[in-house]
Design a protein around this motif. Structure first.
Motif, PDB file in Angstrom:
ATOM      1  N   PRO A  11       0.829  -1.216   0.000  1.00  0.00           N
ATOM      2  CA  PRO A  11       0.000   0.000   0.000  1.00  0.00           C
ATOM      3  C   PRO A  11       0.859   1.261   0.000  1.00  0.00           C
ATOM      4  CG  PRO A  11      -0.718  -1.529   1.732  1.00  0.00           C
ATOM      5  CD  PRO A  11       0.539  -2.085   1.148  1.00  0.00           C
ATOM      6  N   SER A  12       0.412   2.273  -0.753  1.00  0.00           N
ATOM      7  CA  SER A  12       1.080   3.582  -0.687  1.00  0.00           C
ATOM      8  C   SER A  12       0.811   4.166   0.689  1.00  0.00           C
ATOM      9  CB  SER A  12       0.498   4.539  -1.725  1.00  0.00           C
ATOM     10  OG  SER A  12       0.802   4.096  -3.013  1.00  0.00           O
ATOM     11  N   THR A  13       1.856   4.543   1.413  1.00  0.00           N
ATOM     12  CA  THR A  13       1.667   5.133   2.738  1.00  0.00           C
ATOM     13  C   THR A  13       2.298   6.514   2.761  1.00  0.00           C
ATOM     14  OG1 THR A  13       3.725   4.147   3.522  1.00  0.00           O
ATOM     15  CG2 THR A  13       1.720   2.887   3.899  1.00  0.00           C
ATOM     16  N   GLU A  14       1.920   7.289   3.774  1.00  0.00           N
ATOM     17  CA  GLU A  14       2.412   8.661   3.870  1.00  0.00           C
ATOM     18  C   GLU A  14       2.640   8.942   5.340  1.00  0.00           C
ATOM     19  OE1 GLU A  14       0.527  13.042   2.947  1.00  0.00           O
ATOM     20  OE2 GLU A  14      -0.496  11.284   2.178  1.00  0.00           O
ATOM     21  N   ARG A  15       3.769   9.560   5.656  1.00  0.00           N
ATOM     22  CA  ARG A  15       4.095   9.834   7.047  1.00  0.00           C
ATOM     23  C   ARG A  15       3.017  10.713   7.684  1.00  0.00           C
ATOM     24  NH1 ARG A  15       9.155  10.747   9.996  1.00  0.00           N
ATOM     25  NH2 ARG A  15       8.435  10.673  12.146  1.00  0.00           N
ATOM     26  N   GLY A  16       2.569  10.316   8.874  1.00  0.00           N
ATOM     27  CA  GLY A  16       1.593  11.135   9.590  1.00  0.00           C
ATOM     28  C   GLY A  16       0.157  10.962   9.141  1.00  0.00           C
ATOM     29  N   ARG A  17      -0.095   9.954   8.283  1.00  0.00           N
ATOM     30  CA  ARG A  17      -1.478   9.701   7.831  1.00  0.00           C
ATOM     31  C   ARG A  17      -1.780   8.224   7.946  1.00  0.00           C
ATOM     32  NH1 ARG A  17      -4.045  13.917   7.151  1.00  0.00           N
ATOM     33  NH2 ARG A  17      -3.172  15.629   5.985  1.00  0.00           N
ATOM     34  N   GLY A  18      -2.999   7.900   8.304  1.00  0.00           N
ATOM     35  CA  GLY A  18      -3.399   6.497   8.301  1.00  0.00           C
ATOM     36  C   GLY A  18      -3.841   6.091   6.913  1.00  0.00           C
ATOM     37  N   ILE A  19      -3.907   4.768   6.671  1.00  0.00           N
ATOM     38  CA  ILE A  19      -4.543   4.296   5.434  1.00  0.00           C
ATOM     39  C   ILE A  19      -5.689   3.387   5.843  1.00  0.00           C
ATOM     40  CG2 ILE A  19      -2.512   4.451   3.947  1.00  0.00           C
ATOM     41  CD1 ILE A  19      -2.226   1.418   4.248  1.00  0.00           C
ATOM     42  N   LEU A  20      -6.793   3.481   5.107  1.00  0.00           N
ATOM     43  CA  LEU A  20      -7.999   2.764   5.496  1.00  0.00           C
ATOM     44  C   LEU A  20      -8.186   1.578   4.556  1.00  0.00           C
ATOM     45  CD1 LEU A  20     -10.112   5.984   6.121  1.00  0.00           C
ATOM     46  CD2 LEU A  20      -8.881   4.619   7.789  1.00  0.00           C
ATOM     47  N   ILE A  21      -7.684   0.409   4.985  1.00  0.00           N
ATOM     48  CA  ILE A  21      -7.849  -0.784   4.149  1.00  0.00           C
ATOM     49  C   ILE A  21      -9.174  -1.447   4.502  1.00  0.00           C
ATOM     50  CG2 ILE A  21      -5.383  -1.183   3.810  1.00  0.00           C
ATOM     51  CD1 ILE A  21      -5.466  -3.261   6.005  1.00  0.00           C
ATOM     52  N   SER A  22      -9.685  -2.264   3.604  1.00  0.00           N
ATOM     53  CA  SER A  22     -10.967  -2.923   3.878  1.00  0.00           C
ATOM     54  C   SER A  22     -10.957  -4.277   3.204  1.00  0.00           C
ATOM     55  CB  SER A  22     -12.111  -2.078   3.316  1.00  0.00           C
ATOM     56  OG  SER A  22     -12.108  -2.190   1.912  1.00  0.00           O
ATOM     57  N   GLY A  23     -12.043  -5.021   3.333  1.00  0.00           N
ATOM     58  CA  GLY A  23     -12.046  -6.345   2.725  1.00  0.00           C
ATOM     59  C   GLY A  23     -13.445  -6.891   2.556  1.00  0.00           C
ATOM     60  N   ASP A  24     -13.489  -8.157   2.188  1.00  0.00           N
ATOM     61  CA  ASP A  24     -14.754  -8.844   1.973  1.00  0.00           C
ATOM     62  C   ASP A  24     -14.685 -10.156   2.743  1.00  0.00           C
ATOM     63  OD1 ASP A  24     -17.153  -9.864   0.945  1.00  0.00           O
ATOM     64  OD2 ASP A  24     -16.093 -10.816  -0.712  1.00  0.00           O
ATOM     65  N   SER A  25     -15.532 -10.313   3.767  1.00  0.00           N
ATOM     66  CA  SER A  25     -15.407 -11.473   4.652  1.00  0.00           C
ATOM     67  C   SER A  25     -15.804 -12.774   3.942  1.00  0.00           C
ATOM     68  CB  SER A  25     -16.274 -11.283   5.898  1.00  0.00           C
ATOM     69  OG  SER A  25     -17.601 -11.022   5.512  1.00  0.00           O
ATOM     70  N   LYS A  26     -16.625 -12.670   2.873  1.00  0.00           N
ATOM     71  CA  LYS A  26     -17.038 -13.908   2.188  1.00  0.00           C
ATOM     72  C   LYS A  26     -15.872 -14.535   1.414  1.00  0.00           C
ATOM     73  CE  LYS A  26     -21.194 -12.062   0.505  1.00  0.00           C
ATOM     74  NZ  LYS A  26     -21.369 -10.920   1.386  1.00  0.00           N
ATOM     75  N   SER A  27     -15.160 -13.697   0.657  1.00  0.00           N
ATOM     76  CA  SER A  27     -14.069 -14.250  -0.152  1.00  0.00           C
ATOM     77  C   SER A  27     -12.727 -14.151   0.574  1.00  0.00           C
ATOM     78  CB  SER A  27     -13.988 -13.518  -1.497  1.00  0.00           C
ATOM     79  OG  SER A  27     -13.762 -12.145  -1.267  1.00  0.00           O
ATOM     80  N   ASP A  28     -12.734 -13.532   1.767  1.00  0.00           N
ATOM     81  CA  ASP A  28     -11.517 -13.359   2.571  1.00  0.00           C
ATOM     82  C   ASP A  28     -10.401 -12.656   1.800  1.00  0.00           C
ATOM     83  OD1 ASP A  28     -10.802 -13.466   5.117  1.00  0.00           O
ATOM     84  OD2 ASP A  28     -10.195 -15.557   5.174  1.00  0.00           O
ATOM     85  N   THR A  29     -10.784 -11.596   1.075  1.00  0.00           N
ATOM     86  CA  THR A  29      -9.781 -10.795   0.379  1.00  0.00           C
ATOM     87  C   THR A  29      -9.728  -9.410   1.024  1.00  0.00           C
ATOM     88  OG1 THR A  29     -11.494 -10.151  -1.188  1.00  0.00           O
ATOM     89  CG2 THR A  29     -10.040 -11.941  -1.842  1.00  0.00           C
ATOM     90  N   ILE A  30      -8.601  -8.713   0.836  1.00  0.00           N
ATOM     91  CA  ILE A  30      -8.537  -7.328   1.290  1.00  0.00           C
ATOM     92  C   ILE A  30      -8.249  -6.417   0.099  1.00  0.00           C
ATOM     93  CG2 ILE A  30      -7.808  -7.854   3.650  1.00  0.00           C
ATOM     94  CD1 ILE A  30      -4.967  -6.989   2.836  1.00  0.00           C
TER      95      ILE A  30
END
Length: 608
Positions: A11-30
């Motif tokens: 994931p592209s990240t940036e100092r001092g900022r969060g990243i909001l990842i998510s997923g799908d519980s049925k297929s277990d992917t993010i």
């Protein structure tokens, strides 16, 4: 030709900022984003990756619809694209939602509405709209600065909560949604807000190191995460457990914590998760997290993804990482076991193995930028933009020594002669520098603009390519060059030259999209008309048995030619890498490895 494996970008990240990842519980992917790519990664098999690259601008956030069939993704221009989660990722709709960057978006539980928040550049900072028509469902005023996160209550009556850089948590009732009230409990940026799965509570986390729990229906403050064992740094992201009884938080203090949430809304610390193998630098700050089924996922600023098992928290996590930026070079090393070394221009060198994926980063003394890169069994050589060459010795994947040598000019290509001890030739704009070990032994001005170079393993012959499209063959005499021949065929500046492994041929390619295979003894063309790219050729590789040549180009394609057959019988991989192919190698006679602008590495199987 089929895709065998993908080693995903991080994931592209940036100092001092969060990243909001998510997923799908049925297929277990993010889902996470890197530059213009949206990456769909299978948590049970991280080599199973699908990438969506249709955004015109860098993507920032992506979310599955509640039924798992659609994905909505936002980018820095304020556009939301809704596309199919399955095979072809068919585009359903595209809406221009905000005037600036989208930081978070959420679907309502019935899959009908989407709310997006971010930077409005003076216009609205939050919008909720119908997913099929794009029509607005409410007015969202009350924020004065960038809105970092938003959440929709998953049960009726629907509510929307937003939070951001003005330290506010705003609560809206609807639909159509209208401003109800504002909470000012936080004293710094509020980075993330999330509803519990049953909608009874929501939690906000902030850079003031606090996490506060509210009633999901009325926005009344219930309690907060205990400050006794609390985080020592900004909390960037939060995620609820599937049963809604616990939450996971990650912070700039490099730790992840799991909290038990009581019915009254107070959080007590259950366990602090530490990621093994951390170097103690800023790269270990945790900026993203997700709790999905039995997986607890954390992402660090340096891009390392750690997957813990929620049912066995003592077990050490499965970790992998990779590149965040354009992988400009790639080398397949053959030895006891074949592995792949890749270098991206930000100075990171990673090691990969087929069938296993990520095998670690090389810990270098200084991460200087990488422009040219050559690797051999025991040595890696890189050059950056500071007129120096780094000679990195390593054994068993560990760096044992790193020497920096000033060559007095900006290097533009380098070639190593492994059978001639310590000999390294480096080209600069108007000539060649000879290095033996860590010493520059001679600098030769060739009198034309040099663009590419190859030298035989025993160090007796060198080929230099020029801006004028000519190939000049030299015999290496001690520390000087004697010109033997000039080959003219290319109509553009030479970009790459490579000898075949059996040394009977060499291949060259140019910026005018043409490649040529030459016979070394007669110096005649062996395979011509290799003119099937539509843009400049960046890289070229031979198969170990010297029967095939692969070329990679800015046009995103990889083309494989067989030397003994006409060029028209080529095999083409279209769209191998979003933004262009920059690194190429053969893992064996039937597998091609490619890398590119999208920071991914792909292994292709040639067997038809």
């Amino acid at each position: 030709m089929t895709l065998a494996e993908t080693y995903a970008c991080i994931p592209s990240t940036e100092r001092g900022r969060g990243i909001l990842i998510s997923g799908d519980s049925k297929s277990d992917t993010i889902l996470y984003t890197n530059a213009r790519s949206v990456v769909i990664l299978d948590l049970n098999n991280p080599l199973k990756v699908s990438i969506y690259g249709e955004h015109a601008y860098p993507a920032t956030v992506a979310r599955y619809s509640p039924n798992g069939e659609w994905i909505a993704s936002g980018d820095v221009s304020g556009t939301v694209r809704i596309w199919g989660a399955r095979d072809d990722h068919v585009l359903k709709k595209e809406f221009k939602v905000l005037a600036g960057r989208i930081d978070d978006l959420q679907w309502s539980d019935d899959g009908m509405r989407i709310v997006a928040s971010g930077d409005g550049k003076g216009k609205s900072l939050v919008r909720a709209f119908m997913w099929d028509s794009g029509s607005n469902v409410g007015e969202f005023d009350g924020h004065s600065r960038r809105v970092l996160s938003c959440a929709i209550k998953p049960t009726r009556p629907f509510r929307i909560v937003t939070c951001g850089e003005d330290f506010l948590v705003n609560f809206y009732e609807g639909p159509p949604f209208k401003f109800k009230l504002s909470s000012r409990e936080h004293s710094n940026f509020v980075n993330c807000v999330r509803y519990s799965p049953d909608g009874s509570k929501f939690i906000t986390v902030s850079s003031d190191k606090k996490g506060i729990i509210y009633d999901g229906k009325t926005c009344e403050k219930l309690g907060q995460l205990s400050s006794e064992d609390g985080h020592k740094g900004s909390i960037y992201a939060v995620s609820w457990s599937p049963d809604g009884k616990e939450v996971l938080t990650v912070s700039a203090d490099k730790s992840a914590k799991i909290w038990e949430i009581s019915d009254s809304g107070n959080g007590t610390l259950k366990i602090t998760l530490t990621c093994p193998g951390s170097s103690g630098g800023v790269d270990d700050m945790l900026v993203g997290c997700l709790w999905q089924n039995d997986h607890i996922v954390t992402v660090s600023l340096g891009g390392t993804i750690s997957i813990f098992s929620a049912s066995d928290l003592e077990k050490s996590p499965f970790q992998f990482s990779g590149h965040m930026k354009n992988i400009s070079s790639l080398s397949v090393l053959r030895g006891n076991s074949d592995y792949i070394l890749s270098g991206s221009y930000d100075g990171l060198i990673c090691k990969w193995m087929m069938g296993r994926g990520f095998c670690g980063k090389l810990q270098r003394k200084q991460n200087s930028q990488i422009k040219c890169f050559a690797a051999h069994e025991v040595e890696i050589i890189t050059s950056g933009f500071d007129n120096t060459i780094s000679r990195i010795s390593y054994q068993d994947g560990q760096v044992t020594n790193e020497e920096s040598v000033g060559v007095g000019n900006q290097p533009n290509d380098l070639s190593l002669a492994p059978l001639s001890p310590g000999l390294l030739l480096v080209t600069f704009e108007s000539g060649v520098v000879f290095l033996r070990g860590e010493k520059v032994v001679s600098t030769i001005n060739l009198g034309f603009t040099v663009t590419a170079l190859a030298v035989t393993p025993d160090g007796t012959e060198a080929i230099v390519g020029g801006q004028d499209g000519k190939l000049r063959l030299y015999s290496v005499n001690g520390d000087s060059l004697n010109e033997e021949a000039v080959l003219e065929k290319h109509r553009g500046a030479i970009s790459v030259i490579r000898y075949s492994p059996d040394l009977s041929m060499f291949a060259s390619a140019d910026l005018n999209r043409e490649a040529v295979v030459w016979d070394r003894a007669s110096r005649e063309m062996k395979l011509k008309n290799m003119l099937y790219h539509s843009a400049r050729i960046n890289c070229l590789a031979w198969s170990p048995n010297s029967t095939m040549v692969a070329t990679g180009s800015l046009d995103t394609c990889v083309i494989v030619y067989e030397v003994d057959k006409p060029a028209s019988t080529r095999m083409t991989i279209k769209g191998a890498h979003l933004g262009g192919v920059y690194g190429l190698g053969f893992a064996d006679d039937t597998h091609v490895v490619s890398s590119g602008e999208d920071a991914c590495i792909r292994v292709w199987s040639l067997t038809t």
